[in-house]
Motif scaffolding. Structure first.
Motif, PDB file in Angstrom:
ATOM      1  N   ALA A 418       1.688  -1.344   0.131  1.00 17.16           N
ATOM      2  CA  ALA A 418       0.023   0.341   0.102  1.00 17.16           C
ATOM      3  C   ALA A 418       1.265   0.904   0.051  1.00 17.16           C
ATOM      4  O   ALA A 418       1.568   1.894   1.096  1.00 17.16           O
ATOM      5  CB  ALA A 418      -0.702  -0.024   0.760  1.00 17.16           C
ATOM      6  N   SER A 420      -0.695   4.172  -1.129  1.00 17.46           N
ATOM      7  CA  SER A 420      -0.980   5.127  -2.091  1.00 17.46           C
ATOM      8  C   SER A 420      -0.870   6.939  -0.985  1.00 17.46           C
ATOM      9  O   SER A 420      -0.344   6.175  -0.148  1.00 17.46           O
ATOM     10  CB  SER A 420      -3.102   4.993  -1.126  1.00 17.46           C
ATOM     11  OG  SER A 420      -3.429   3.993  -1.892  1.00 17.46           O
ATOM     12  N   ARG A 441      -2.959  -7.527  -2.470  1.00 17.04           N
ATOM     13  CA  ARG A 441      -3.141  -6.622  -2.269  1.00 17.04           C
ATOM     14  C   ARG A 441      -2.407  -5.762  -2.394  1.00 17.04           C
ATOM     15  O   ARG A 441      -1.098  -5.520  -2.819  1.00 17.04           O
ATOM     16  CB  ARG A 441      -3.712  -6.263  -0.998  1.00 17.04           C
ATOM     17  CG  ARG A 441      -3.880  -4.774  -0.776  1.00 17.04           C
ATOM     18  CD  ARG A 441      -4.544  -4.977   0.694  1.00 17.04           C
ATOM     19  NE  ARG A 441      -5.656  -3.879   1.463  1.00 17.04           N
ATOM     20  CZ  ARG A 441      -5.058  -2.694   2.014  1.00 17.04           C
ATOM     21  NH1 ARG A 441      -3.171  -2.908   1.764  1.00 17.04           N
ATOM     22  NH2 ARG A 441      -5.505  -1.481   2.567  1.00 17.04           N
ATOM     23  N   THR A 443      -2.277  -1.333  -3.639  1.00 16.29           N
ATOM     24  CA  THR A 443      -3.584  -0.050  -3.614  1.00 16.29           C
ATOM     25  C   THR A 443      -2.322   1.255  -3.899  1.00 16.29           C
ATOM     26  O   THR A 443      -1.672   0.819  -3.194  1.00 16.29           O
ATOM     27  CB  THR A 443      -4.030   0.363  -2.436  1.00 16.29           C
ATOM     28  OG1 THR A 443      -3.010   0.282  -1.399  1.00 16.29           O
ATOM     29  CG2 THR A 443      -4.734  -0.744  -2.136  1.00 16.29           C
ATOM     30  N   TYR A 445      -3.081   4.771  -4.840  1.00 14.06           N
ATOM     31  CA  TYR A 445      -4.268   5.406  -5.750  1.00 14.06           C
ATOM     32  C   TYR A 445      -3.430   6.793  -4.798  1.00 14.06           C
ATOM     33  O   TYR A 445      -3.058   7.696  -3.869  1.00 14.06           O
ATOM     34  CB  TYR A 445      -5.696   4.662  -4.805  1.00 14.06           C
ATOM     35  CG  TYR A 445      -6.198   5.516  -3.711  1.00 14.06           C
ATOM     36  CD1 TYR A 445      -6.180   6.612  -3.160  1.00 14.06           C
ATOM     37  CD2 TYR A 445      -6.374   3.813  -3.383  1.00 14.06           C
ATOM     38  CE1 TYR A 445      -6.968   5.847  -1.797  1.00 14.06           C
ATOM     39  CE2 TYR A 445      -6.695   3.994  -1.612  1.00 14.06           C
ATOM     40  CZ  TYR A 445      -6.573   4.697  -1.193  1.00 14.06           C
ATOM     41  OH  TYR A 445      -6.472   5.173   0.262  1.00 14.06           O
ATOM     42  N   LYS A 465      -7.182  -7.217  -5.146  1.00 11.14           N
ATOM     43  CA  LYS A 465      -7.309  -6.051  -4.395  1.00 11.14           C
ATOM     44  C   LYS A 465      -6.392  -4.982  -5.577  1.00 11.14           C
ATOM     45  O   LYS A 465      -4.745  -4.867  -4.736  1.00 11.14           O
ATOM     46  CB  LYS A 465      -7.698  -4.985  -2.823  1.00 11.14           C
ATOM     47  CG  LYS A 465      -7.986  -3.890  -3.258  1.00 11.14           C
ATOM     48  CD  LYS A 465      -7.548  -3.422  -2.164  1.00 11.14           C
ATOM     49  CE  LYS A 465      -8.456  -2.269  -1.739  1.00 11.14           C
ATOM     50  NZ  LYS A 465      -8.395  -1.517  -0.477  1.00 11.14           N
ATOM     51  N   SER A 467      -5.910  -0.781  -7.038  1.00  9.37           N
ATOM     52  CA  SER A 467      -6.534   0.118  -6.693  1.00  9.37           C
ATOM     53  C   SER A 467      -5.551   0.998  -7.820  1.00  9.37           C
ATOM     54  O   SER A 467      -4.171   1.634  -6.818  1.00  9.37           O
ATOM     55  CB  SER A 467      -7.492   0.430  -5.139  1.00  9.37           C
ATOM     56  OG  SER A 467      -7.852  -0.171  -4.774  1.00  9.37           O
ATOM     57  N   GLU A 742     -13.384   0.362  -1.487  1.00 11.64           N
ATOM     58  CA  GLU A 742     -11.954   0.731  -1.881  1.00 11.64           C
ATOM     59  C   GLU A 742     -10.775   1.689  -0.642  1.00 11.64           C
ATOM     60  O   GLU A 742      -9.816   1.136  -1.016  1.00 11.64           O
ATOM     61  CB  GLU A 742     -11.606   0.265  -3.173  1.00 11.64           C
ATOM     62  CG  GLU A 742     -10.787   1.237  -3.715  1.00 11.64           C
ATOM     63  CD  GLU A 742     -11.868   2.332  -4.117  1.00 11.64           C
ATOM     64  OE1 GLU A 742     -12.281   3.901  -4.565  1.00 11.64           O
ATOM     65  OE2 GLU A 742     -13.442   1.869  -3.796  1.00 11.64           O
ATOM     66  N   ASP A 745      -7.062   2.805   3.708  1.00 16.19           N
ATOM     67  CA  ASP A 745      -5.117   1.926   2.778  1.00 16.19           C
ATOM     68  C   ASP A 745      -4.947   1.148   4.625  1.00 16.19           C
ATOM     69  O   ASP A 745      -4.096   0.819   5.014  1.00 16.19           O
ATOM     70  CB  ASP A 745      -4.675   2.360   2.353  1.00 16.19           C
ATOM     71  CG  ASP A 745      -4.541   1.704   0.812  1.00 16.19           C
ATOM     72  OD1 ASP A 745      -5.015   0.573   0.874  1.00 16.19           O
ATOM     73  OD2 ASP A 745      -4.070   2.885  -0.046  1.00 16.19           O
TER      74      ASP A 745
END
Length: 747
Positions: A418, A420, A441, A443, A445, A465, A467, A742, A745
């Motif tokens: 993650a 993001s 996962r 992410t 974003y 996932k 994203s 979604e 995070d």
């Protein structure tokens, strides 16, 4: 194949000389009952164990004949019913364990009269009732009482202190209430006290500090308040201190340093304040320290980073500030889990963290870290979880690619990444496809990521996932995305992606949400989209999609939210729209839909938000909409609808917003209908309009709507139109406030 109880020959009852009978850890099964009367014939038996089998039925009362019995263990079976009163006749019994069964009812008072008992064990049954107030008056030898995971209630008896030899008290996962009796401090031999997950309250009695042999104190998951008594920090034998999930306040005292044998401490989910004491570094045997979700402030003391045996450190969600030490690896050589999220930590991530070779979990999210995402994180070869979400980290400017992703390909166990909400400002490298095949996962974003999504993304076959929303991506959805057969969440909204929505998405049979809104997709919505029966959220709004809505979409009976607004979709709403019985939101506004609203829409009893505004719909509002009992927001404005608002809408108790008019016809509707109304009706309408116009955003529609129907105009809709217009600038209408599944995070 397990033998049944009936296959145990009853001739065993002829072995009158038998002293010990042990059937434990086998596969015997079948019912126990009074038919096993041969058990009662073994009168010389001292040891009887049926532990860890599959026996069912009831405990035979004939066991009461075994008056020489010292040990009775029927644990880990499937026995049910009550504990026989007759067991109280076993006046030589020392060990009674019928744990992990399905026993119910009260514990017979006769059990507490068995003066020879050393151990009572009824953990994990369905026993109810309370403990007798004099439970220890006839148990002078009792050392262990195991009653956790039942349905016991009432207060903990003060007479517990009369069992003066007690070493273990396990009462967790019941519904005991009240306070911990102060008399518990008299149990000088007590080593384990577990009262976890009850309804106990009040302050922790200072007398617990008298328990100088206590190794484990577990009173978490209750409602204790006040400060932690200083006397607890005088229990030099303490190895596990579990106070989490209570309502404790005050500081963590410097006396914590006295607990030099402490190995595990959890005081999370309380209201502790102040700074972390430097003395905590004296707990050199500590391997787990969890102080998350409190309100500690100040710097993290350097001494905490010198606890060489520490394996798990969690300081999540406090108000800690400052930076991390540069020599992190020297002080924490065995650290495996490091959680520092949701604080105010700043500075760069120290290089030394790369030498913490045992690190599996690193969570630095929601802080103020700056600098580059370090390449050296790739040296953490057994890293499983990396969360850098919500900082101010950048990618090194030597390349336009996010090169740190390439370094993370060395982490072959990585399952969650993650990054993001960081201004990374780069391009996804093709090496993203070389990340661990364990990755579930990813992410990233709101990171200013540019360029295209590499086709190599299809190599991440275990991804669940994905994203990348709120970036600056362009190009098509890569054709290799259909290799992600385990994908449940795909979020690419708020980018500049173009092309058509590919049919290969229909190969993703586990997809839970598909969020592609605010892009530049063109063409039709794939007909096969309705074949993904796992879908719960579809958001394709604000693109340039055309053609009609695929008929298969109306077959998604478990769909929760459907947003196709702000496109150029044509066609009509079919009767099958009534199949979306689970939906809570449907937004088809700002399209080119025509014809009438089908009466089957009344089947949508779970729907809270409905917008069909700005289309070419005609006909009347269906009377069946009065059956949509969950409706809160309805916008049918800017269509060609005619007729009156159905009287059935009066019954919609949750309806807060209703708009059915054209933008330029609000005043005309008032004027025309006001002119036709009687004098009394005119007065009522004038008062209502005057009252409404001074209310900011909140109106009781039920009152307005009923009145409007009585005078023949939808005055409530006019009022709501006024409200809607005044609030457009700050996007207050519910359709603009729906959160995507979604957008988180921190998990």
């Amino acid at each position: 194949m397990g033998l049944s109880a009936d296959t145990i020959p009853p001739q065993l009852g002829n072995l009158s000389f038998l002293v010990s009978l042990d059937f434990s850890y086998n596969f015997f099964g079948g019912p126990l009952s009074e038919q096993q009367s041969w058990l009662g014939l073994l009168t010389k038996l001292k040891y009887l164990s049926l532990r860890n089998n599959s026996f069912t039925g009831f405990i035979p009362s004939s066991l009461s004949n075994l008056t020489n019995l010292r040990v009775l263990d029927f644990s880990f079976n499937y026995l049910q019913g009550y504990i026989p009163l007759e067991l109280g006749r076993l006046h030589n019994l020392q060990f009674l364990a019928i744990e992990n069964n399905r026993l119910s009812g009260n514990i017979p008072s006769a059990i507490f009269n068995m003066s020879t008992l050393i151990t009572i064990g009824f953990t994990e049954n369905e026993l109810s009732g309370g403990l007798p107030s004099d439970m220890c008056s006839k148990l002078p030898l009792l050392r262990h009482i195991h009653l956790s995971e039942n349905k016991l209630r009432g207060e903990i008896p003060t007479s517990l202190s009369e069992c003066s030899l007690l070493q273990t008290v396990l009462l967790s996962f019941n519904t005991f209430r009240g306070r911990i009796p102060r008399e518990i401090g008299n149990l000088k031999f007590l080593r384990i006290l577990y009262l976890w997950s009850n309804n106990l309250n009040g302050v922790i009695p200072s007398e617990i500090g008298n328990l100088q042999n206590l190794a484990i104190l577990g009173i978490e998951g209750n409602q204790f308040s006040g400060t932690i008594p200083l006397t607890i920090f005088n229990i030099s034998s303490l190895q596990r201190l579990l106070l989490h999930h209570n309502q404790l306040s005050g500081n963590l005292p410097k006396h914590i340093g006295n607990l030099t044998k402490l190995k595990h401490m959890e005081i999370a989910y309380n209201n502790l304040t102040g700074s972390l004491p430097r003395e905590i570094g004296k707990n050199f045997q500590l391997d787990t320290l969890l102080l998350n979700f409190d309100s500690f402030t100040g710097f993290i003391p350097l001494e905490l980073f010198n606890m060489s045996n520490l394996r798990s450190l969690d300081l999540t969600d406090n108000s800690l500030s400052g930076g991390l030490p540069t020599n992190l690896d020297h002080g924490l050589p065995f650290i495996e889990e490091l959680y520092l999220a949701l604080n105010y930590l700043s500075g760069s991530i120290p290089d030394s963290i790369a030498n913490c070779s045992k690190l599996r979990i690193l969570d630095l999210s929601k802080n103020n870290f700056t600098g580059f995402v370090p390449h050296f994180l790739g040296n953490l070869r057994i890293l499983e979880f990396l969360n850098l979400y919500g900082n101010n980290l950048r990618s090194e400017s030597t390349s336009s690619e996010l090169s740190f992703i390439t370094s993370l390909t060395n982490c072959r166990s990585l399952n969650s990444l993650a990054i993001s909400d960081n201004p990374l400002d780069g391009i996804l490298p093709a090496s993203i496809g070389n990340l661990s095949t364990s990755l579930q996962r990813f992410t990233a974003y709101n990171c200013k990521i540019k360029g295209i999504i590499p086709t190599e993304i299809g190599n991440l076959s275990n991804l669940v996932k994905f994203s990348l929303h709120e970036n600056e991506l362009y190009g098509n959805i890569p054709p290799t995305v259909n290799h992600l057969q385990k994908l449940q969440g795909l979020s690419l909204h708020d980018n500049y992606m173009r092309g058509s929505i590919p049919e290969i998405l229909c190969d993703l049979n586990n997809l839970f949400y598909l969020l592609l809104s605010q892009n530049k997709f063109v063409g039709p919505i794939p007909e096969c989209l309705g074949n993904i029966t796992s879908l719960r959220y579809i958001s394709l709004n604000s693109n340039m999609l055309s053609s009609s809505i695929p008929s298969s979409v109306w077959g998604l009976k478990d769909l929760l939210e459907l947003d196709l607004s702000s496109n150029s979709l044509t066609g009509f709403l079919p009767p099958d729209v009534g199949n979306l019985v689970s939906a809570t939101l449907i937004n088809l506004s700002l399209n080119q839909l025509s014809e009438s609203i089908p009466s089957t829409i009344g089947r949508l009893v779970s729907l809270t938000n409905l917008s069909l505004a700005n289309n070419h719909l005609d006909g009347s509002i269906p009377e069946s909409m009065g059956s949509m009992i969950s409706l809160e927001v309805v916008d049918l404005s800017n269509n060609n609808l005619s007729g009156s608002i159905p009287k059935s809408l009066e019954t919609l108790q949750h309806l807060d917003y209703l708009n059915t008019l054209e933008h330029d016809e609000s005043e005309k509707a008032i004027e025309l209908n006001h002119e036709d109304a009687s004098e009394q009706e005119k007065k009522e309408m004038d008062v209502m309009i005057e009252d409404i116009l001074v209310v900011d955003h909140v109106v009781d529609l039920n009152v307005d709507l009923k009145a409007s129907i009585e005078v023949g105009i939808a005055i409530g809709t006019v009022i709501r139109e006024t409200w809607r217009t005044s609030s457009q600038e700050d996007n207050q209408i519910s359709f603009h406030k729906v959160s995507h599944p979604e957008d988180n995070d921190s998990d």
